[in-house]
Write an enzyme that holds these catalytic residues in place. Structure first.
Site, short mmCIF file in Angstrom:
data_model
loop_
_atom_site.label_atom_id
_atom_site.label_comp_id
_atom_site.label_asym_id
_atom_site.label_seq_id
_atom_site.Cartn_x
_atom_site.Cartn_y
_atom_site.Cartn_z
N PRO A 2 0.83 -1.20 0.00
CA PRO A 2 0.00 0.00 0.00
C PRO A 2 0.87 1.26 0.00
CG PRO A 2 -0.83 -1.58 1.58
CD PRO A 2 0.49 -2.11 1.11
N GLU A 3 0.48 2.22 -0.81
CA GLU A 3 1.22 3.48 -0.88
C GLU A 3 0.34 4.59 -0.32
OE1 GLU A 3 3.03 3.96 -4.79
OE2 GLU A 3 3.14 1.78 -5.03
N LYS A 61 3.35 6.43 4.52
CA LYS A 61 2.63 5.17 4.62
C LYS A 61 2.31 4.79 6.06
CE LYS A 61 5.23 3.71 0.54
NZ LYS A 61 6.16 2.72 -0.03
N ARG A 121 0.52 -11.51 5.12
CA ARG A 121 1.95 -11.78 5.01
C ARG A 121 2.75 -11.40 6.24
NH1 ARG A 121 2.57 -9.57 -1.24
NH2 ARG A 121 1.11 -11.06 -2.16
N ARG A 168 21.49 14.16 -5.91
CA ARG A 168 21.73 12.72 -5.93
C ARG A 168 22.22 12.26 -7.31
NH1 ARG A 168 19.86 11.14 -0.50
NH2 ARG A 168 18.98 13.14 0.17
N ARG A 278 12.72 -5.67 -8.06
CA ARG A 278 11.29 -5.53 -8.34
C ARG A 278 11.14 -5.25 -9.84
NH1 ARG A 278 9.77 -0.46 -4.60
NH2 ARG A 278 11.48 -1.19 -3.31
#
Length: 292
Positions: A2-3, A61, A121, A168, A278
């Site tokens: 979930p975001e 979150k 989970r 960055r 991912r």
């Protein structure tokens, strides 16, 4: 996982029903789900029982509910919730059958519902934490102080976020997912924002102009707001609101999960590529690989 839009949907659903609710009995069915509460199950239950939930807050979150005891008028601790990969916070009648993956039950004395934490989970959890005052007199749990303001926070300093991103050297998607820079963005909404901005996920952040980074943040905010309005993105029954209902933002996704489908902008097939343990989704034409 979930975001921000999914967590905000849960926060709003809880706030509509449990603000000022008094907590009755508390039952922990799996101690793993309160593993971050360092004082153990007995202390967790004791501190919740009899407390009142002031309101429901969120950053990125993380959700938290400030707790007010009978003798207090100011909250100094909160019940903190992180949904992890599959966590759900449901409001159901107290006589409803137990869910298969039910982990924690919290009775709400002045409500027709009880709050249940369900987690298949077991990566999510609940714990009680002290509230800490930060800038602008906002109070957040100590365990959340390392999390930056999120994309929908009205106090987000966009100029500072742009500058931080441009310092960055990592790929822009990796930086966009860094919760210490701007929180709440995960794999789904990063892919969507990058598609809208016509950026490849591996583009070094320091190659982008301030205007391009600002545009990316703007697209991220627009996507987040639309997703919140749609109740979040639900690909299966793990992503639901407090009533167990699914969101429908997945019906409007342009890139994430759309491999093999035509790009809504140019018609080229969306591709799915392995990225940082991912997947990442992009249009090869609209989001070409950065030059070496």
């Amino acid at each position: 996982m979930p975001e921000l839009p999914e967590v905000e949907t849960v926060r709003a659903g809880l706030a509509a029903h449990i603000n000022q609710s008094r907590i009755g009995e508390v039952e922990v069915l799996r101690t793993r789900s309160i593993r971050q509460h360092v004082f153990g199950e007995k202390d967790f239950v004791k501190r919740l029982r009899g407390s009142q939930i002031s309101h429901v807050s969120r950053r990125g979150k993380f959700l938290w509910m400030p707790l007010v005891e009978d003798s207090q008028s100011i909250s100094d601790s909160a019940l903190v919730v992180h949904l992890g990969m599959s966590g759900q916070v449901l409001l159901v009648p107290s006589d409803a059958p137990f869910e298969k993956q039910l982990r924690v039950r919290i009775e709400l004395l002045n409500s027709p519902y009880e709050m249940r934490f369900v987690d298949q989970r077991m990566f999510g959890g609940m714990h009680i934490d002290d509230l800490v005052a930060i800038d602008h007199d906002q109070h957040v749990p100590y365990s959340v102080t390392h999390i930056a303001r999120d994309a929908l926070d009205p106090l987000l300093d966009i100029k500072a976020v742009v500058a931080s991103i441009r310092r960055r050297t990592a790929g822009i998607k990796s930086v966009l997912l860094n919760q210490n820079i701007m929180s709440g963005v995960g794999n789904i909404y990063a892919d969507e924002a990058l598609w809208r901005s016509k950026l490849h996920y591996a583009t070094p952040s320091n190659r982008l102009s301030a205007a391009r980074v600002h545009e990316l943040i703007t697209h991220t905010q627009e996507i987040m707001r639309a997703a919140v309005e749609a109740g979040g993105t639900s690909f299966d029954d793990l992503y639901v609101n407090v009533n167990g209902e699914s969101g429908w933002f997945d019906l409007t996704l342009a890139a994430y999960g759309q491999e093999g489908q035509p790009c809504p902008r140019c018609g080229r097939q969306i591709v799915r590529e392995a990225w940082s343990n991912r997947s990442s989704h992009r249009c090869p034409r609209c989001q070409p690989k950065p030059r070496a």
